[in-house]
Design a protein around this motif. Structure first.
Motif, mmCIF file in Angstrom:
data_model
loop_
_atom_site.group_PDB
_atom_site.id
_atom_site.type_symbol
_atom_site.label_atom_id
_atom_site.label_comp_id
_atom_site.label_asym_id
_atom_site.label_seq_id
_atom_site.Cartn_x
_atom_site.Cartn_y
_atom_site.Cartn_z
ATOM 1 N N GLU A 142 16.457 23.749 -35.478
ATOM 2 C CA GLU A 142 17.784 23.782 -34.880
ATOM 3 C C GLU A 142 17.696 24.041 -33.383
ATOM 4 O OE1 GLU A 142 20.048 26.663 -37.051
ATOM 5 O OE2 GLU A 142 19.784 25.558 -38.922
ATOM 6 N N TYR A 145 17.090 21.332 -30.645
ATOM 7 C CA TYR A 145 18.160 20.497 -30.147
ATOM 8 C C TYR A 145 18.644 20.943 -28.791
ATOM 9 C CZ TYR A 145 18.819 18.433 -34.675
ATOM 10 O OH TYR A 145 18.622 17.761 -35.836
ATOM 11 N N PHE A 230 19.223 11.742 -26.864
ATOM 12 C CA PHE A 230 19.171 11.648 -28.316
ATOM 13 C C PHE A 230 18.001 10.790 -28.745
ATOM 14 C CE2 PHE A 230 22.895 13.845 -28.386
ATOM 15 C CZ PHE A 230 23.881 13.241 -27.634
ATOM 16 N N LYS A 234 18.146 7.942 -37.153
ATOM 17 C CA LYS A 234 18.907 8.756 -38.074
ATOM 18 C C LYS A 234 18.370 8.606 -39.495
ATOM 19 C CE LYS A 234 22.943 7.863 -36.796
ATOM 20 N NZ LYS A 234 24.258 7.209 -36.857
ATOM 21 N N LYS A 238 17.180 11.497 -42.169
ATOM 22 C CA LYS A 238 17.996 11.814 -43.325
ATOM 23 C C LYS A 238 17.163 11.965 -44.589
ATOM 24 C CE LYS A 238 22.376 11.772 -41.909
ATOM 25 N NZ LYS A 238 22.888 10.505 -41.413
ATOM 26 N N ARG A 284 19.949 18.539 -24.850
ATOM 27 C CA ARG A 284 20.323 18.034 -26.164
ATOM 28 C C ARG A 284 19.258 17.098 -26.684
ATOM 29 N NH1 ARG A 284 25.442 19.598 -25.644
ATOM 30 N NH2 ARG A 284 24.916 21.772 -25.472
ATOM 31 N N GLU A 286 18.629 14.658 -30.118
ATOM 32 C CA GLU A 286 19.163 14.197 -31.410
ATOM 33 C C GLU A 286 18.176 13.294 -32.090
ATOM 34 O OE1 GLU A 286 21.988 12.887 -33.307
ATOM 35 O OE2 GLU A 286 23.300 14.606 -33.110
ATOM 36 N N PHE A 287 18.108 13.398 -33.383
ATOM 37 C CA PHE A 287 17.222 12.495 -34.104
ATOM 38 C C PHE A 287 17.978 11.238 -34.469
ATOM 39 C CE2 PHE A 287 18.669 16.065 -36.697
ATOM 40 C CZ PHE A 287 19.557 15.422 -37.531
#
Lengths: 287, 287
Positions: A142, A145, A230, A234, A238, A284, A286-287
């Motif tokens: 976490e 990020y 980012f 995604k 996931k 930031r 992001e994956f």
DNA sequence: GCAAAAGTGTTCTTCGTACACCCATGA
DNA sequence: TCATGGGTGTACGAAGAACACTTTTGC
């Protein structure tokens, strides 16, 4: 000596999850317990809090005593207070995590039973430390990020793929090389390490006095604000559970190259920007 | 009765930061202290942990006893362990935060000295509770990125602007109404509340049997996956410090309309999606 | 009537993402 | 010579951000 209270008090301890990175895998520092309970089992460095220190100071001290590691920044994971987590008596443990560089460790391995374990090789731990490790991994994922994390885990100079491998190890994903580099450089947090910087100037400057425009990628874009960054895909993310990082899934075992980065431009962090991102939490990822 | 230990033990307490939302401002539930130390000052509900309960259970119990509130979900903020944070003896406090709906509270105000304070009106608190409140606010702002938070803070049905005001109150930003609604609906987490749904069908269905295509905004796009959701303006956020939320800045005081939402379509959360987002932490919210 | 809020779409731009070929090195 | 990793750019699509006018409501 004994200490008496009108109401029952639990003992309070601090434990410390120390992460390292060997250029390929995420590692954790463990201590072999010499005493019961859980004698012979592995556990995080830690111990009981004194009355004249905060939990954080306690974690720092215990870490120093048990592993000779001097860690500046500890982040609190939280308190673990299940009633029977310690068979001896009621113990509330306040857990922290820390990030250290390989180079900071190689020197001080005086500690008898301290050992690094790759995350996938971590044995079953004493107390509820398995649980704590899971929490720590979650937290690290976490935190990444919002904070650049590499500075504490990588040597001062590193190649882009070392940095990428670090992110991949923590997040359990694979990134496209070109996109990773592009976005990482966009943040402006990286700079060419000195040697390479010199090398770069050598190649670029002899004819023209200005930096060669063809190398604009190599330099952080100072003009523009860093903006959002980012990464990756995604979909991949996931389907990847945190278990993958512990070796219970084999998704990550397949792509396991033999050697670490051969040659490549070295980068280092721009300390100023790095600290700025750390403080303001406006990095930031992001994956 | 007395309890004796071989080594000194600190006392361990649990404290609870309870947030509420009155449709306009974020609020906190406080207790007036009846005993020294800090007699007469305001503090968070909380108390000493028993030996047969975890810190979380303790927080839950104390909250029930002191405010008659029954809160299911408590999130741990962490342990606060500064040596002199309690003048009586060494006390380590484990702090939690909770979110409650206005409607859950109105009934049970039997608690003598419990009171809601708007964030900007919170007085100086006992112990280190000011510090804890700051941490709680920070945490709430961080959590809102990854979890939809409205379900616990809003009544079952709410207008889009109530939801927007909630986000604005927590983040200390103002959003463009149209973009906010657009992105919120994109997530698929919202649905028209029943009455409005019926109303909507009434208007749309009499002539054509299919839902009127002109109202596509009103229905969550079931087909598409939710994807990422990023809100608002980076610039506004950057310049807004957390202090604004405590009233020490006047940035937020200016746009202070007199009345709460008049009329508007009512929405409710799609419980299934909501829980899914909560569990998987794959709801994203960016300013 | 007047002020405040609700309802509604479009355009531009930025950024994420997917993707392929050649070269250097070391085994 | 072969396998591994390093170096490099483009094109498409999705999503963020900025933006205005009309209608309704409550006072």
């Amino acid at each position: 000596m004994s200490y008496t209270y009108q109401y029952p008090h639990p003992a309070v301890a601090a434990d410390c999850v120390v992460f390292g990175f060997d250029g390929r895998e995420l590692q954790v520092l463990l201590i072999e317990r010499g005493l019961d309970p859980f004698k012979g089992a592995w556990a995080f460095p830690g111990g009981f809090m004194r009355m004249d220190e905060s939990a954080e100071e306690c974690a720092q001290r215990e870490l120093r005593e048990e592993t000779t590691l001097n860690v500046q920044v500890l982040k609190q994971l939280g308190a673990f207070s299940a009633v029977h987590r310690d068979p001896r008596e009621r113990v509330v443990s306040i857990a922290f995590y820390a990030l250290v560089r390989p180079s900071d460790v190689t020197g001080g391995d005086d500690a008898n039973q301290a050992r690094w374990f790759a995350l996938r090789d971590v044995p079953q731990l004493a107390f509820d430390h398995d649980f704590i490790l899971r929490k720590a991994m979650q937290r690290l994922r976490e935190d990444i990020y919002f904070e650049p994390v590499g500075f504490e885990l990588l040597d001062r100079e590193f190649t882009m793929s070392e940095l990428q491998r670090l992110y991949e190890a923590i997040l359990g994903v694979r990134f496209d090389r070109r996109n990773f580099e592009k976005k990482m450089l966009q943040t402006g947090i990286l700079q060419l390490a000195e040697e390479d910087e010199a090398d770069f100037m050598d190649r670029a400057a002899p004819l023209a006095c200005e930096p060669a425009p063809t190398y604009s990628l190599s330099k952080p874009q100072q003009g523009k604000p860093a903006g959002k960054v980012f990464f990756g895909s995604k979909r991949e993310m996931k389907t990847m559970s945190i278990d993958a990082l512990f070796g219970s899934s084999d998704r990550l075992s397949e792509p396991q190259p033999k050697k670490v980065g051969r040659k490549g431009r070295k980068f280092s962090f721009n300390k100023e920007k790095y600290d700025h991102f750390k403080q303001n939490n406006n990095f930031r990822f992001e994956f």
